[in-house]
Design a protein around this motif. Structure first.
Motif, PDB file in Angstrom:
ATOM      1  N   SER A 170      43.336  75.273  20.743  1.00  0.00           N
ATOM      2  CA  SER A 170      43.258  74.489  19.516  1.00  0.00           C
ATOM      3  C   SER A 170      44.594  73.985  18.998  1.00  0.00           C
ATOM      4  CB  SER A 170      42.561  75.296  18.408  1.00  0.00           C
ATOM      5  OG  SER A 170      43.340  76.421  18.040  1.00  0.00           O
ATOM      6  N   VAL A 171      45.696  74.583  19.438  1.00  0.00           N
ATOM      7  CA  VAL A 171      46.978  74.179  18.858  1.00  0.00           C
ATOM      8  C   VAL A 171      48.121  74.365  19.844  1.00  0.00           C
ATOM      9  CG1 VAL A 171      47.321  76.457  17.794  1.00  0.00           C
ATOM     10  CG2 VAL A 171      48.534  74.486  16.873  1.00  0.00           C
ATOM     11  N   ALA A 172      49.060  73.416  19.796  1.00  0.00           N
ATOM     12  CA  ALA A 172      50.307  73.518  20.549  1.00  0.00           C
ATOM     13  C   ALA A 172      51.461  73.330  19.569  1.00  0.00           C
ATOM     14  CB  ALA A 172      50.370  72.473  21.656  1.00  0.00           C
ATOM     15  N   VAL A 173      52.576  73.967  19.847  1.00  0.00           N
ATOM     16  CA  VAL A 173      53.776  73.853  19.015  1.00  0.00           C
ATOM     17  C   VAL A 173      54.925  73.408  19.911  1.00  0.00           C
ATOM     18  CG1 VAL A 173      55.472  75.081  17.594  1.00  0.00           C
ATOM     19  CG2 VAL A 173      53.025  75.577  17.338  1.00  0.00           C
ATOM     20  N   VAL A 174      55.651  72.387  19.451  1.00  0.00           N
ATOM     21  CA  VAL A 174      56.779  71.842  20.204  1.00  0.00           C
ATOM     22  C   VAL A 174      58.001  71.868  19.292  1.00  0.00           C
ATOM     23  CG1 VAL A 174      57.673  69.870  21.488  1.00  0.00           C
ATOM     24  CG2 VAL A 174      55.195  70.341  21.475  1.00  0.00           C
ATOM     25  N   ARG A 175      59.109  72.395  19.781  1.00  0.00           N
ATOM     26  CA  ARG A 175      60.352  72.444  19.005  1.00  0.00           C
ATOM     27  C   ARG A 175      61.444  71.704  19.783  1.00  0.00           C
ATOM     28  NH1 ARG A 175      62.660  77.482  17.199  1.00  0.00           N
ATOM     29  NH2 ARG A 175      63.069  76.446  15.201  1.00  0.00           N
ATOM     30  N   LEU A 176      62.094  70.785  19.101  1.00  0.00           N
ATOM     31  CA  LEU A 176      63.095  69.934  19.729  1.00  0.00           C
ATOM     32  C   LEU A 176      64.461  70.274  19.145  1.00  0.00           C
ATOM     33  CD1 LEU A 176      61.019  66.639  19.502  1.00  0.00           C
ATOM     34  CD2 LEU A 176      61.111  68.274  21.401  1.00  0.00           C
ATOM     35  N   HIS A 177      65.273  70.959  19.940  1.00  0.00           N
ATOM     36  CA  HIS A 177      66.560  71.483  19.477  1.00  0.00           C
ATOM     37  C   HIS A 177      67.739  70.572  19.804  1.00  0.00           C
ATOM     38  CE1 HIS A 177      64.620  75.280  18.532  1.00  0.00           C
ATOM     39  NE2 HIS A 177      64.157  75.368  19.766  1.00  0.00           N
ATOM     40  N   GLY A 178      67.489  69.468  20.490  1.00  0.00           N
ATOM     41  CA  GLY A 178      68.593  68.642  20.952  1.00  0.00           C
ATOM     42  C   GLY A 178      69.071  69.094  22.325  1.00  0.00           C
ATOM     43  N   ARG A 179      70.127  68.427  22.807  1.00  0.00           N
ATOM     44  CA  ARG A 179      70.603  68.728  24.162  1.00  0.00           C
ATOM     45  C   ARG A 179      72.117  68.881  24.207  1.00  0.00           C
ATOM     46  NH1 ARG A 179      66.591  64.368  27.318  1.00  0.00           N
ATOM     47  NH2 ARG A 179      64.644  65.296  26.517  1.00  0.00           N
ATOM     48  N   ASP A 196      55.718  60.314  25.730  1.00  0.00           N
ATOM     49  CA  ASP A 196      54.812  60.337  26.882  1.00  0.00           C
ATOM     50  C   ASP A 196      54.364  61.764  27.194  1.00  0.00           C
ATOM     51  OD1 ASP A 196      55.034  57.603  27.149  1.00  0.00           O
ATOM     52  OD2 ASP A 196      56.568  57.694  28.712  1.00  0.00           O
ATOM     53  N   ALA A 197      55.307  62.706  27.138  1.00  0.00           N
ATOM     54  CA  ALA A 197      54.974  64.109  27.411  1.00  0.00           C
ATOM     55  C   ALA A 197      54.045  64.667  26.339  1.00  0.00           C
ATOM     56  CB  ALA A 197      56.250  64.941  27.500  1.00  0.00           C
ATOM     57  N   LEU A 198      54.296  64.313  25.088  1.00  0.00           N
ATOM     58  CA  LEU A 198      53.480  64.821  23.980  1.00  0.00           C
ATOM     59  C   LEU A 198      52.047  64.304  24.060  1.00  0.00           C
ATOM     60  CD1 LEU A 198      56.080  64.518  21.103  1.00  0.00           C
ATOM     61  CD2 LEU A 198      55.214  66.635  22.100  1.00  0.00           C
ATOM     62  N   LYS A 199      51.872  63.090  24.507  1.00  0.00           N
ATOM     63  CA  LYS A 199      50.527  62.541  24.641  1.00  0.00           C
ATOM     64  C   LYS A 199      49.717  63.354  25.660  1.00  0.00           C
ATOM     65  CE  LYS A 199      51.907  57.829  23.402  1.00  0.00           C
ATOM     66  NZ  LYS A 199      52.185  56.459  23.909  1.00  0.00           N
ATOM     67  N   LYS A 200      50.378  63.812  26.703  1.00  0.00           N
ATOM     68  CA  LYS A 200      49.690  64.635  27.704  1.00  0.00           C
ATOM     69  C   LYS A 200      49.350  66.013  27.131  1.00  0.00           C
ATOM     70  CE  LYS A 200      51.822  62.293  31.648  1.00  0.00           C
ATOM     71  NZ  LYS A 200      52.746  62.417  32.810  1.00  0.00           N
ATOM     72  N   VAL A 201      50.285  66.566  26.323  1.00  0.00           N
ATOM     73  CA  VAL A 201      50.008  67.845  25.659  1.00  0.00           C
ATOM     74  C   VAL A 201      48.818  67.685  24.721  1.00  0.00           C
ATOM     75  CG1 VAL A 201      50.919  69.566  24.048  1.00  0.00           C
ATOM     76  CG2 VAL A 201      52.388  68.654  25.860  1.00  0.00           C
ATOM     77  N   ASP A 202      48.755  66.556  24.035  1.00  0.00           N
ATOM     78  CA  ASP A 202      47.685  66.299  23.076  1.00  0.00           C
ATOM     79  C   ASP A 202      46.318  66.240  23.744  1.00  0.00           C
ATOM     80  OD1 ASP A 202      46.733  65.738  20.460  1.00  0.00           O
ATOM     81  OD2 ASP A 202      46.706  63.592  20.899  1.00  0.00           O
ATOM     82  N   GLU A 203      46.296  65.892  25.016  1.00  0.00           N
ATOM     83  CA  GLU A 203      45.023  65.854  25.740  1.00  0.00           C
ATOM     84  C   GLU A 203      44.463  67.247  25.976  1.00  0.00           C
ATOM     85  OE1 GLU A 203      45.875  63.768  29.328  1.00  0.00           O
ATOM     86  OE2 GLU A 203      46.154  61.819  28.347  1.00  0.00           O
ATOM     87  N   ALA A 204      45.346  68.265  25.936  1.00  0.00           N
ATOM     88  CA  ALA A 204      44.921  69.632  26.252  1.00  0.00           C
ATOM     89  C   ALA A 204      44.734  70.510  25.020  1.00  0.00           C
ATOM     90  CB  ALA A 204      45.944  70.285  27.189  1.00  0.00           C
ATOM     91  N   ALA A 205      45.202  70.069  23.854  1.00  0.00           N
ATOM     92  CA  ALA A 205      45.082  70.850  22.625  1.00  0.00           C
ATOM     93  C   ALA A 205      44.500  69.978  21.526  1.00  0.00           C
ATOM     94  CB  ALA A 205      46.446  71.391  22.196  1.00  0.00           C
ATOM     95  N   ASP A 206      43.783  70.600  20.605  1.00  0.00           N
ATOM     96  CA  ASP A 206      43.209  69.828  19.497  1.00  0.00           C
ATOM     97  C   ASP A 206      44.309  69.225  18.628  1.00  0.00           C
ATOM     98  OD1 ASP A 206      40.692  70.559  20.375  1.00  0.00           O
ATOM     99  OD2 ASP A 206      40.546  72.271  19.010  1.00  0.00           O
ATOM    100  N   ASP A 207      45.318  70.034  18.301  1.00  0.00           N
ATOM    101  CA  ASP A 207      46.410  69.600  17.433  1.00  0.00           C
ATOM    102  C   ASP A 207      47.749  69.995  18.041  1.00  0.00           C
ATOM    103  OD1 ASP A 207      44.739  68.581  15.334  1.00  0.00           O
ATOM    104  OD2 ASP A 207      44.352  70.656  14.731  1.00  0.00           O
TER     105      ASP A 207
END
Length: 281
Positions: free
Chosen positions: A188-197, A232-243
Motif C-alpha cells: 500500500s505504500v512506498a517511501v523515497v528519500r532523496l539526499h542528494g549526491r 521515470d523511476a518513481l512512476k514504476k514504483v507507483d505501479e507497484a504501490a498504492d501511494d
C-alpha cells in the motif's frame, strides 16, 4: 499516487516571505506540499501537544511520515531509558496524528554500523512487534543489506515483516551508503528519500562539528536530467504501490523546495492543498 514533499518545514526560507508566513510555517507549507517528513522526532520524542498542534495546522488530506527517535533506531547504543518505555512514549506521542488518519508511516533510519547480523535481524523483529499497528519504513545505511550476497534476502525479509523498503538516492560510499533500490515491499505504500549526491560531504570528517557536517552533507541540487530520471523511476514504483511518498532532504543550501516543485511539474501531479497566500513558482 505520488506525493512529493521535503524533510521538515522550518528551514525552507523560499516558502516564507513575510512575517505572517514565518509565524505559521506548517500552515504555509501545507499550501505547497501534501506531505512532510518529521525529522525533529529523531532527536527527541516530541510532546503530544506538538502533534495535536500540527494536526490542527494541516488539512484533512495532509500526511506525515514521522521518524522514530535515535534511541529506537539504534543510534544510541546505550539508551537512557528501557526500550519498552521509549517505544511506549513514542506511540503515545504520535497518537493524535494516528487518530486523525494523517500518520502515513513511521520511519526507522538505521545507523551506518547496523549491518546484516542475527542480533540486528532480531532487533528489526522487535521494532515490528513494538510498532505492530503502524506502517514502518526501514532505511538502511550499511551497504551489507544490499550486497550481492544479501539483497534478495533483505527484500524478502522486509516483505515478510510488512516493512516498507525506504528507497534512497544518496552519495555512494563504501562505509555509509546503500544503492538506489526501487523495489516495493509493502503493497500500500512506498517511501523515497532523496539526499542528494554530494559524495565529498556525505561522510563526517575528523574534527568536523555536527553543525558543520549538516551544512555540507546534503549540499546538492538535482539537475533537470536527474529529476527526469527520478520521475521515470518513481512512476514504476507507483505501479507497484498504492501511494508513494517522496521527500527531498537536500536542503543544506535550500535546494529541496525548488527540486521538489520541479519534480511535481515533471510528474504532472495536482494535489488538494491548503489555501496558499503566495505563489512562488
Amino acid at each position: 499516487m505520488i506525493y512529493v514533499g521535503v524533510t521538515g518545514w522550518g528551514d525552507h526560507d523560499l516558502l516564507y516571505t513575510n512575517p505572517e508566513e514565518r509565524k505559521h510555517k506548517l500552515s504555509t507549507y501545507a499550501g505547497h506540499f501534501p506531505t512532510v517528513e518529521v525529522d525533529s522526532s529523531f532527536y527527541a520524542i516530541q510532546p503530544v501537544k506538538n502533534y495535536e498542534k500540527w494536526n490542527h495546522e494541516t488539512p484533512d488530506t495532509f500526511q506525515f511520515v514521522v521518524k522514530v527517535s535515535r534511541e529506537m533506531s539504534g543510534h544510541d547504543r546505550e539508551p537512557k531509558l528501557p526500550l519498552k518505555e521509549v517505544f511506549e512514549r513514542y506511540r503515545t506521542s504520535v497518537e493524535p496524528l494516528k487518530q486523525a488518519g494523517k500518520l502515513r508511516a513511521v520511519l526507522v533510519q538505521l545507523p551506518p554500523w547496523f549491518d546484516v547480523s542475527k542480533p540486528h535481524l532480531d532487533y528489526l523483529r522487535t521494532i515490528r512487534a513494538e510498532l505492530a499497528d503502524y506502517e514502518v519504513a526501514i532505511e538502511f545505511r550499511n551497504p551489507t543489506w544490499f550486497s550481492e550476497a544479501f539483497r534478495d534476502r533483505t527484500l524478502a525479509f522486509l516483505t515478510e515483516q510488512r516493512f516498507i523498503n525506504t528507497i534512497c538516492d544518496e552519495p555512494q560510499t563504501k562505509e555509509s551508503s546503500i544503492p538506489f533500490v526501487p523495489v516495493v515491499t509493502h503493497p500500500s505504500v512506498a517511501v523515497v528519500r532523496l539526499h542528494g549526491r554530494n559524495t565529498a560531504g556525505w561522510l563526517r570528517k575528523p574534527g568536523m562539528t555536527s553543525q558543520e557536517w549538516r551544512h555540507v552533507r546534503c549540499l546538492y541540487r538535482y539537475s533537470e536530467e536527474e529529476l527526469q530520471q527520478l520521475a521515470d523511476a518513481l512512476k514504476k514504483v507507483d505501479e507497484a504501490a498504492d501511494d508513494v511518498y517522496v521527500y527531498f532532504n537536500n536542503n543544506s543550501a535550500g535546494d529541496a523546495v525548488p527540486n521538489a516543485k520541479r519534480l511535481i511539474e515533471i510528474l504532472g501531479t495536482e494535489y488538494e492543498l491548503a489555501p496558499s497566500q503566495i505563489s512562488l513558482f
